[in-house]
Design an enzyme around this catalytic site. Structure first.
Site, mmCIF file in Angstrom:
data_model
loop_
_atom_site.group_PDB
_atom_site.id
_atom_site.type_symbol
_atom_site.label_atom_id
_atom_site.label_comp_id
_atom_site.label_asym_id
_atom_site.label_seq_id
_atom_site.Cartn_x
_atom_site.Cartn_y
_atom_site.Cartn_z
ATOM 1 N N HIS A 208 10.762 22.365 -32.498
ATOM 2 C CA HIS A 208 12.220 22.456 -32.516
ATOM 3 C C HIS A 208 12.933 21.276 -31.870
ATOM 4 C CE1 HIS A 208 11.660 23.696 -28.331
ATOM 5 N NE2 HIS A 208 12.942 23.443 -28.157
ATOM 6 N N ARG A 209 12.241 20.454 -31.091
ATOM 7 C CA ARG A 209 12.931 19.412 -30.342
ATOM 8 C C ARG A 209 13.459 18.326 -31.274
ATOM 9 N NH1 ARG A 209 12.681 19.061 -25.081
ATOM 10 N NH2 ARG A 209 12.820 16.791 -25.134
#
Length: 403
Positions: A208-209
């Site tokens: 998700h980063r």
């Protein structure tokens, strides 16, 4: 510990990990807790369902923050929080970690002369390309009480010139959070059966980063490595809404074909999947901690980390690309013996029995000369104690310049 009914403690947060880390503190504060959710990562899947699962009160929500660029998020949250705290000043403000929500809460507390407590202070990646690094450094400079999870975090703060009397080593609530919310074995077995999975025979991944999702080439490399792993073992991917949007925008949906893609899960469900996985692959900071409690091996897909404690035994740090598959296969090759070895190791974040330790230091934040008192306080319960000390003894006039 009791608090004035008309003066509440504002707990400012905006993401799912903050809800997990601050849940026990919020419950302990009871009616004195005023939870403000900035909406940094808000939707029912990522935060809404967590409120019910963790038994937390409905927060005050800010609008116009989520899904915006970092500067807009911080600016919008600043304006909204300032209005809230001007109309109804809290006794103190608590923030956790290094999110944009935490930075906004810290800046408004400082501007409004409200005592600030930073939970999980002293984490450092020493990577200036990481926005969170700037957030956490600024918050630590503004905080009146810095709750460091480990002695190493405390040492980093001291090396930066933070006064010793402002720091408390409180431990990390991740051990208690994981143990409180990990479903029992029979529930885990039923969950795996519903997904067609076998314990110790699949990989659980999260991505998700921004560093792994904003550049289509990097995102394709990460998904390609997971797809390659899926030819050996099932790879389960709870798909973050932000990642899903980036995949669709980049036309990378075919790379998901070999993966077991599921919607974001509850905290307990995620812990159950993580506990039974042969390997975790993730870019999450929280998963780096949780893996050590669950005794699972982890490949961390990042260029730097602020949590080095896991890397002695549990985790490997790799950049996006072929290193993911290489590290994953190396860990998987350890087989059952490797899993048993990790399961027998203590988490570097504590053993979950802190309540049985005889003493925990508590210093008066505003009195550098005060001798440390020894109180039989469980580390998470040290935070309400610190807030009470602030409420009772903090001088009305304070120097609010960043220290």
């Amino acid at each position: 510990m009791t608090f004035s009914a008309d003066r509440k403690v504002a707990v400012v947060l905006g993401t799912r990990p903050e809800l997990v880390k601050l849940a026990e503190l919020i419950r302990l504060l009871g009616p004195a807790a005023r939870v403000v959710h900035t909406g940094q990562h808000y939707d029912d899947a990522l935060s809404g369902a967590f409120l019910d699962e963790l038994g937390l009160p409905e927060p005050e929500y800010l609008t116009g923050v989520g899904g915006r660029p970092r500067a807009v998020q911080v600016g919008s949250a600043l304006a909204a929080l300032d209005g809230l705290f001007a109309a109804d000043p809290p006794l103190a403000v608590v923030v956790q970690g290094d999110t944009n929500a935490a930075l906004s809460g810290a800046l408004v507390a400082n501007a409004r002369s409200i005592p600030l407590i930073h939970v999980e202070a002293g984490l450092r990646s020493h990577d200036r390309s990481m926005p969170e690094e700037h957030n956490r450094v600024v918050i630590d400079r503004l905080a009146d009480v810095l709750c460091a999870a480990t002695p190493e975090n405390r040492a980093l703060l001291l090396a930066e010139g933070v006064a010793d009397e402002r720091i408390e080593v409180t431990g990390n609530t991740v051990v208690e959070a994981v143990r409180d919310h990990l479903p029992p074995a029979r529930v885990r077995a039923r969950l795996l059966g519903g997904l067609g999975l076998t314990a110790d025979a699949y990989v659980l991944a999260t991505v998700h980063r921004p560093e792994n999702t904003d550049d289509p080439a990097v995102l394709a490399a990460v998904l390609g490595e997971l797809a390659a792993l899926s030819r050996t073992l099932p790879v389960v991917l709870p798909l973050h809404p932000r990642t899903r949007a980036r995949i669709d925008a980049a036309g990378l949906r075919p790379l998901l074909d070999g993966l077991t893609v599921i919607d974001p899960t509850s905290y307990g469900t995620f812990l159950a999947l993580a506990r039974e996985a042969a390997l975790l692959v993730s870019d999450s900071g929280g998963v780096q901690e949780e893996a050590t409690v669950l005794g699972r091996p982890l490949v961390v897909v990042r260029r730097s980390t602020e949590r080095p404690e896991a890397f002695a035994d549990f985790a490997e740090l790799v950049a996006p690309g072929p290193g993911i598959g290489e590290a994953a296969r190396r860990r998987l090759a350890e087989g059952p013996d490797g899993l048993r070895r990790l399961a027998a190791l203590p988490s570097p974040y504590g053993d979950g029995s802190a309540a049985h330790r005889p003493t925990t230091p508590l210093r008066t934040p505003h009195d550098p000369g005060a001798r440390a008192r020894r109180l039989p306080v469980h580390p998470p319960r040290l935070l309400p104690a610190l807030l009470g000390r602030l409420a009772a003894r903090l001088r009305p006039a304070r120097d609010h310049r960043a220290r």
